[in-house]
Design a protein around this motif. Sequence first.
Motif, short mmCIF file in Angstrom:
data_model
loop_
_atom_site.label_atom_id
_atom_site.label_comp_id
_atom_site.label_asym_id
_atom_site.label_seq_id
_atom_site.Cartn_x
_atom_site.Cartn_y
_atom_site.Cartn_z
N GLU A 45 0.78 -1.17 0.18
CA GLU A 45 -0.19 -0.03 0.67
C GLU A 45 0.97 0.86 -0.12
O GLU A 45 0.57 2.25 -0.63
CB GLU A 45 -1.11 0.32 1.54
N ASN A 46 1.86 1.88 0.46
CA ASN A 46 2.50 2.56 1.47
C ASN A 46 3.44 2.89 -0.38
O ASN A 46 3.60 3.65 -0.82
CB ASN A 46 3.67 2.46 1.56
N THR A 47 3.82 1.81 -0.85
CA THR A 47 4.56 1.39 -2.29
C THR A 47 3.97 2.64 -3.67
O THR A 47 4.38 2.73 -3.92
CB THR A 47 5.50 0.22 -2.55
N ILE A 48 2.97 1.45 -3.47
CA ILE A 48 1.91 1.62 -5.40
C ILE A 48 2.04 3.10 -4.89
O ILE A 48 1.22 3.49 -6.25
CB ILE A 48 0.79 0.57 -4.64
N ASP A 53 1.18 5.75 -13.65
CA ASP A 53 1.18 4.77 -14.67
C ASP A 53 1.97 3.82 -14.97
O ASP A 53 1.36 2.79 -16.18
CB ASP A 53 0.97 6.63 -15.65
N LYS A 54 2.56 2.83 -13.93
CA LYS A 54 3.40 2.42 -14.36
C LYS A 54 2.81 0.26 -13.70
O LYS A 54 1.17 0.79 -13.31
CB LYS A 54 4.33 1.58 -13.46
N GLY A 55 2.32 -0.44 -14.57
CA GLY A 55 1.35 -1.46 -14.97
C GLY A 55 1.98 -2.45 -13.09
O GLY A 55 3.24 -1.81 -12.72
N CYS A 56 0.98 -3.29 -12.88
CA CYS A 56 1.40 -3.64 -11.38
C CYS A 56 0.76 -5.42 -11.72
O CYS A 56 -0.03 -6.17 -12.15
CB CYS A 56 0.98 -3.00 -10.60
N VAL A 57 2.14 -6.09 -10.89
CA VAL A 57 1.92 -7.71 -10.91
C VAL A 57 2.33 -8.00 -10.26
O VAL A 57 2.74 -7.41 -8.92
CB VAL A 57 2.29 -8.27 -12.00
N VAL A 58 0.79 -8.51 -9.44
CA VAL A 58 1.46 -9.19 -7.63
C VAL A 58 0.96 -10.32 -8.24
O VAL A 58 0.54 -11.37 -8.37
CB VAL A 58 -0.08 -8.46 -6.68
N LYS A 87 -8.04 -8.05 -1.74
CA LYS A 87 -7.55 -6.61 -1.33
C LYS A 87 -6.42 -5.69 -1.66
O LYS A 87 -6.43 -5.00 -1.63
CB LYS A 87 -6.41 -7.87 0.26
N PHE A 88 -5.19 -6.92 -2.57
CA PHE A 88 -4.89 -6.37 -2.92
C PHE A 88 -4.60 -5.74 -4.46
O PHE A 88 -4.56 -4.20 -4.57
CB PHE A 88 -3.24 -7.10 -3.54
N VAL A 89 -6.31 -5.86 -5.25
CA VAL A 89 -6.29 -5.77 -5.89
C VAL A 89 -6.85 -4.39 -5.88
O VAL A 89 -6.88 -2.87 -6.29
CB VAL A 89 -7.30 -6.48 -6.82
N LYS A 140 -5.63 -0.83 -6.88
CA LYS A 140 -6.25 -0.37 -8.30
C LYS A 140 -6.44 1.31 -8.52
O LYS A 140 -6.17 2.18 -7.89
CB LYS A 140 -7.49 -0.61 -8.42
N SER A 141 -5.43 1.99 -9.29
CA SER A 141 -5.88 3.48 -9.85
C SER A 141 -7.02 3.78 -11.60
O SER A 141 -7.00 2.70 -12.43
CB SER A 141 -5.05 4.16 -10.07
N ASP A 142 -7.02 4.94 -11.81
CA ASP A 142 -7.73 5.48 -13.27
C ASP A 142 -6.67 4.94 -14.19
O ASP A 142 -6.45 4.21 -15.44
CB ASP A 142 -7.82 6.69 -13.26
N LYS A 143 -5.43 5.17 -13.94
CA LYS A 143 -4.15 4.68 -14.68
C LYS A 143 -3.39 3.35 -14.95
O LYS A 143 -2.85 2.87 -15.42
CB LYS A 143 -3.01 5.59 -15.18
N ARG A 144 -4.16 3.28 -13.93
CA ARG A 144 -3.19 0.77 -13.64
C ARG A 144 -4.29 0.57 -13.73
O ARG A 144 -4.83 0.26 -12.79
CB ARG A 144 -2.56 1.61 -12.60
N LYS A 145 -4.00 -0.61 -13.97
CA LYS A 145 -4.36 -1.82 -14.07
C LYS A 145 -3.97 -2.73 -12.92
O LYS A 145 -2.07 -3.21 -12.73
CB LYS A 145 -4.16 -3.01 -15.32
N VAL A 146 -3.94 -4.02 -11.92
CA VAL A 146 -3.35 -4.73 -11.58
C VAL A 146 -3.59 -6.30 -11.43
O VAL A 146 -4.89 -6.49 -11.62
CB VAL A 146 -2.97 -4.68 -9.87
N ALA A 147 -2.53 -7.08 -12.49
CA ALA A 147 -2.53 -8.46 -12.56
C ALA A 147 -2.45 -9.47 -11.13
O ALA A 147 -1.27 -8.47 -10.82
CB ALA A 147 -2.12 -8.98 -13.52
#
Length: 349
Positions: A247-250, A257-262, A302-304, A308-315
């Motif tokens: 949470e603090n990092t993302i 605007d960076k893609g994110c994979v968990v 919880k992680f999704v 999540k943000s308007d510019k970012r997808k979380v897979a």
Amino acid sequence: MGGKNSKKNPQEFERNRKISEKLKEEEKSLKNNVCLLILGAGDSGKTTLLKQLNILFKKGFTNQDYDLYKEIIRSNIIIYIKTLLEGAAKMKIPLEKKNKSIADDFLEIEIPYQLTKEVAENAKVLWQDPALKETFQKRSVLELPDNAHYFLDQIDKIVNKSFIPNETDILNCRIPTTGVTAVEFGIQEQKWTVIDVGGQRSERRKWMNHFDNATLIIYVLAVSEFDQQLFEDIQTNRLQESISLFENTISNPILLDKGCVVLLNKIDVFSEKIQKKQFKDFFPEYNGENKSESILQFLKMKFVEIGKSDKRKVATFFTCAIDTNDIKSVFDQIQLMVLEKKMTRDDLL
């Protein structure tokens, strides 16, 4: 006037043309570069993921790597037995009388120490003691990796002079990351750089140095740590720490605007643990059944929700990092995400 001068000066015209072409080549090269930044708390499986990329996209490991891991594995045998002996003493789990003098001598060993045949034989005897087996089952309060038994069950093989670790041995070998480690490889015309930065608290201040250049963030956490405390702070639950850290990092503006994979990692160990422990004892907010599928979906959402943000997808992916086929499948999906991001950037989508 500048145009007339250029025509009258062929050398200057040619020099400008070469500079222009060079700039275009560099721009194309930069567009084709992919930088993946692997983040996560210590012992989450980040380094194992990097090893897998060595296997999948490079030539695996060098002879020097095999020699290094051989010594680390042998040294870890001694460390694991000492940790279990100290844990048994703290938990007041008595060893068999015949093994007490062996245990006393073993505790006197200072690291680093060579795993001789005599030391290996004593380690094997102690590992068979019911007290150490019981202590291993209670390892959540010890600084001991969940897969320590993988090597302790193979002491005879490991002490043998002809022992050379295979890829599975190396994937199971734990080395805490300090500083920055990178793997580079090519996929078609793209140059991929994957960076792993240490996950211990003292190492995390270095993360921001790599945010700007990252194409994609890969955040790794060990779901099996739901019943464990941090090595650095025994009052803090390790899985809760991973959630707070994510949470603090993302939320950093650079990553918006960076893609994110968990990667919810170590699901194999998690599935074993959950048969003996109640998840809600460690996460009171969870109200579902004490079943792997339900809990993993709870953690996934919880992680999704956090990321999540308007510019970012979380897979999100459930993974076992020591399974090469599993990581290959995940990385195939990551390649598609990078391609989609590139096409969007180039207005092709």
